[in-house]
Design a protein around this motif. Structure first.
Motif, PDB file in Angstrom:
ATOM      1  N   THR A  82      -6.106  15.026  21.212  1.00 42.29           N
ATOM      2  CA  THR A  82      -7.001  15.407  20.119  1.00 42.29           C
ATOM      3  C   THR A  82      -8.396  14.840  20.326  1.00 42.29           C
ATOM      4  O   THR A  82      -9.404  15.560  20.227  1.00 42.29           O
ATOM      5  CB  THR A  82      -6.433  14.904  18.780  1.00 42.29           C
ATOM      6  OG1 THR A  82      -5.178  15.516  18.537  1.00 42.29           O
ATOM      7  CG2 THR A  82      -7.378  15.243  17.643  1.00 42.29           C
ATOM      8  N   LEU A  86     -11.741  17.138  21.003  1.00 40.08           N
ATOM      9  CA  LEU A  86     -12.824  17.180  20.014  1.00 40.08           C
ATOM     10  C   LEU A  86     -14.100  16.537  20.543  1.00 40.08           C
ATOM     11  O   LEU A  86     -15.202  17.021  20.269  1.00 40.08           O
ATOM     12  CB  LEU A  86     -12.371  16.484  18.731  1.00 40.08           C
ATOM     13  CG  LEU A  86     -11.238  17.176  17.971  1.00 40.08           C
ATOM     14  CD1 LEU A  86     -10.841  16.378  16.734  1.00 40.08           C
ATOM     15  CD2 LEU A  86     -11.624  18.596  17.569  1.00 40.08           C
ATOM     16  N   ALA A 105     -15.033  21.289   7.864  1.00 40.14           N
ATOM     17  CA  ALA A 105     -14.348  20.406   8.807  1.00 40.14           C
ATOM     18  C   ALA A 105     -12.854  20.709   8.867  1.00 40.14           C
ATOM     19  O   ALA A 105     -12.243  20.672   9.935  1.00 40.14           O
ATOM     20  CB  ALA A 105     -14.573  18.948   8.406  1.00 40.14           C
ATOM     21  N   HIS A 106     -12.260  21.034   7.718  1.00 38.90           N
ATOM     22  CA  HIS A 106     -10.830  21.358   7.703  1.00 38.90           C
ATOM     23  C   HIS A 106     -10.548  22.657   8.454  1.00 38.90           C
ATOM     24  O   HIS A 106      -9.521  22.773   9.127  1.00 38.90           O
ATOM     25  CB  HIS A 106     -10.331  21.462   6.257  1.00 38.90           C
ATOM     26  CG  HIS A 106     -10.256  20.154   5.546  1.00 38.90           C
ATOM     27  ND1 HIS A 106     -11.325  19.592   4.886  1.00 38.90           N
ATOM     28  CD2 HIS A 106      -9.231  19.257   5.417  1.00 38.90           C
ATOM     29  CE1 HIS A 106     -10.973  18.431   4.360  1.00 38.90           C
ATOM     30  NE2 HIS A 106      -9.700  18.203   4.675  1.00 38.90           N
ATOM     31  N   LEU A 109     -10.549  21.953  12.177  1.00 38.29           N
ATOM     32  CA  LEU A 109      -9.333  21.265  12.626  1.00 38.29           C
ATOM     33  C   LEU A 109      -8.068  22.103  12.476  1.00 38.29           C
ATOM     34  O   LEU A 109      -7.021  21.744  13.036  1.00 38.29           O
ATOM     35  CB  LEU A 109      -9.146  19.961  11.843  1.00 38.29           C
ATOM     36  CG  LEU A 109     -10.152  18.846  12.095  1.00 38.29           C
ATOM     37  CD1 LEU A 109      -9.813  17.643  11.231  1.00 38.29           C
ATOM     38  CD2 LEU A 109     -10.181  18.442  13.556  1.00 38.29           C
ATOM     39  N   PRO A 293      -4.509  15.013  14.772  1.00 41.01           N
ATOM     40  CA  PRO A 293      -5.801  15.705  14.671  1.00 41.01           C
ATOM     41  C   PRO A 293      -6.651  15.187  13.516  1.00 41.01           C
ATOM     42  O   PRO A 293      -7.881  15.136  13.624  1.00 41.01           O
ATOM     43  CB  PRO A 293      -5.385  17.173  14.448  1.00 41.01           C
ATOM     44  CG  PRO A 293      -4.040  17.275  15.054  1.00 41.01           C
ATOM     45  CD  PRO A 293      -3.382  15.965  14.783  1.00 41.01           C
ATOM     46  N   LEU A 294      -6.001  14.786  12.441  1.00 43.76           N
ATOM     47  CA  LEU A 294      -6.742  14.278  11.282  1.00 43.76           C
ATOM     48  C   LEU A 294      -7.342  12.903  11.572  1.00 43.76           C
ATOM     49  O   LEU A 294      -8.493  12.624  11.238  1.00 43.76           O
ATOM     50  CB  LEU A 294      -5.813  14.208  10.074  1.00 43.76           C
ATOM     51  CG  LEU A 294      -6.452  14.033   8.699  1.00 43.76           C
ATOM     52  CD1 LEU A 294      -7.379  15.185   8.385  1.00 43.76           C
ATOM     53  CD2 LEU A 294      -5.374  13.913   7.633  1.00 43.76           C
ATOM     54  N   ALA A 297     -10.139  13.170  14.203  1.00 47.14           N
ATOM     55  CA  ALA A 297     -11.233  14.079  13.878  1.00 47.14           C
ATOM     56  C   ALA A 297     -12.573  13.386  13.797  1.00 47.14           C
ATOM     57  O   ALA A 297     -13.620  14.039  13.874  1.00 47.14           O
ATOM     58  CB  ALA A 297     -10.942  14.790  12.549  1.00 47.14           C
ATOM     59  N   ALA A 300     -15.077  14.306  16.303  1.00 48.72           N
ATOM     60  CA  ALA A 300     -15.604  15.663  16.361  1.00 48.72           C
ATOM     61  C   ALA A 300     -16.930  15.814  15.661  1.00 48.72           C
ATOM     62  O   ALA A 300     -17.728  16.689  16.024  1.00 48.72           O
ATOM     63  CB  ALA A 300     -14.591  16.637  15.754  1.00 48.72           C
ATOM     64  N   LEU A 360     -12.380  11.936   7.180  1.00 45.41           N
ATOM     65  CA  LEU A 360     -12.872  13.283   7.495  1.00 45.41           C
ATOM     66  C   LEU A 360     -13.936  13.727   6.506  1.00 45.41           C
ATOM     67  O   LEU A 360     -14.989  14.256   6.905  1.00 45.41           O
ATOM     68  CB  LEU A 360     -11.697  14.258   7.488  1.00 45.41           C
ATOM     69  CG  LEU A 360     -12.036  15.729   7.804  1.00 45.41           C
ATOM     70  CD1 LEU A 360     -12.636  15.830   9.197  1.00 45.41           C
ATOM     71  CD2 LEU A 360     -10.787  16.590   7.695  1.00 45.41           C
ATOM     72  N   GLU A 364     -17.858  14.377   7.396  1.00 45.80           N
ATOM     73  CA  GLU A 364     -18.482  15.670   7.134  1.00 45.80           C
ATOM     74  C   GLU A 364     -19.760  15.501   6.317  1.00 45.80           C
ATOM     75  O   GLU A 364     -20.744  16.226   6.502  1.00 45.80           O
ATOM     76  CB  GLU A 364     -17.509  16.593   6.400  1.00 45.80           C
ATOM     77  CG  GLU A 364     -17.999  18.021   6.265  1.00 45.80           C
ATOM     78  CD  GLU A 364     -16.945  18.926   5.655  1.00 45.80           C
ATOM     79  OE1 GLU A 364     -17.059  20.143   5.790  1.00 45.80           O
ATOM     80  OE2 GLU A 364     -16.017  18.391   5.026  1.00 45.80           O
TER      81      GLU A 364
END
Length: 365
Positions: A82, A86, A105-106, A109, A293-294, A297, A300, A360, A364
């Protein structure tokens, strides 16, 4: 907004998922080879020390140990896959392009979360069908110090139970519950810790009020006389499950088999809290792939040219490894009885889900 519209375009979703999956399994393959080589360095000497063992036994060990290493390293590989995916997309300004197109952002992902769900399903099936069997076989092999592997027909041997002051030894047990058949029974008749007599019989069956033993001979310790008693009922306070229920190894049983063993132990009045926690963990552990992934993140979002991309990647790795530490700690507390089984298995997952969401949203903004 429909479920389908929550994802980016099909091309972007497939592109991100492919990058994520390829990187995840490439990292997993590299880590597995390194860990397997290191593990083999420590065990190959013990395997080859047994007369008759050679290259075939070494490769057998690799085949049994590799599934355990894969199951252990897969969540770490998902986390690193991940972060690598990212951070690369961020460095190439692909994340900025996606956000400029109006994606949240969600939504960025979402393809990785869906791909990690597929990985979690595969992980559960792999653990349930392959890892448990490899673990059970490897444990049996290690008990005989890598010697000839005994044939496992589901029977148990050399079982001891206590009936008051008396001790009962059974050479072999077939079946389970009230249908259990005992073979080679020896009862050590004791009084206040002193051995009075030894009773030996050939076969034993459960009558509902004890165990009927056939062809019993009794050796009296005080007189030294041996007498034949025929059929005798012993162990009136010994339940069938005391013979048929061994110490259950959760790692060697599939989810269904473990739930069945827990039910049998509960019916017999045995403690099951630790095993219940392990059963729940068989579900929560594969699903931890969806958290990666969360948690990763944070790598990213933010400008790559700010020079903080490495720090954000390190923060993502820190969050992921903190989850694994918290997960092992909660499971240990569950085994000790300090946490309820459900809480021990799921609390770290829910806690780090909230932490990941908070990070996250903060990233963002």
């Amino acid at each position: 907004m429909s479920f389908v519209k929550f994802f980016p375009s099909r091309v972007v979703a497939i592109y991100m998922s492919k990058l994520f999956v390829v990187r995840t399994f490439a990292i997993m393959a590299a880590l597995v080879m390194v860990l397997q080589a290191l593990d083999l360095l420590g065990q190959s000497g013990k395997i080859l020390a047994v007369p008759g063992n050679g290259d075939a036994e070494v490769w057998r060990y690799v085949g049994l140990r590799a599934p355990q290493i894969i199951a252990f390293i897969l969540p770490f590989s998902v986390l690193l896959g991940t972060i690598l995916t990212l951070s690369t997309m961020n460095q190439n300004s692909e994340i900025i392009a996606l956000k400029a197109s109006g994606l949240s952002a969600h939504q960025v992902l979402a393809p990785l979360v869906l791909a990690s769900l597929v990985v979690a399903i595969i992980s559960f099936a792999f653990n349930d069908r392959i890892v448990t069997r490899a673990t059970a076989t490897l444990n049996q092999w290690q008990k005989v110090d890598y010697g000839p592997l005994p044939i496992d027909r589901g029977d148990r041997s050399n079982v001891w139970v206590r009936d008051g002051d008396d001790l009962i030894e059974v050479d072999q047990i077939k079946g389970r519950g009230a249908a259990a058949m005992l073979g080679g029974i020896t009862q050590y008749d004791r009084s206040k810790g002193n051995l009075i007599a030894i009773l030996q019989g050939e076969r034993g069956t459960y009558t509902g009020q004890g165990w009927r033993i056939t062809n019993v001979s009794r050796f009296d310790v005080a007189s030294g006389k041996l007498s034949k008693l025929g059929d005798v009922v012993i162990g009136r306070n010994v339940r069938p499950d005391q013979f048929t229920l061994a110490s259950v190894d959760a790692d060697s049983l599939s989810f269904g088999a473990l739930r069945s063993a827990i039910s049998d132990l509960a019916d017999a009045g045995r403690p099951t809290k630790a095993l219940e926690g392990s059963a729940w963990h068989k579900l929560s552990a594969p699903l931890s792939s969806m958290l990666m992934p969360l948690l990763g993140a944070v790598a990213a979002f933010g400008l790559a040219r700010s020079g903080k991309l490495f720090l954000r990647a390190a923060l993502g790795m820190g969050l992921g490894f903190a989850y694994f530490v918290a997960d092992n700690f909660a499971l240990a507390m569950g085994n000790l009885g300090a946490y309820p089984p459900f809480l021990a298995a799921w609390a770290p997952f829910l806690l780090f889900f909230l932490i990941g969401e908070a990070v996250l949203v903060r990233s963002e903004e």
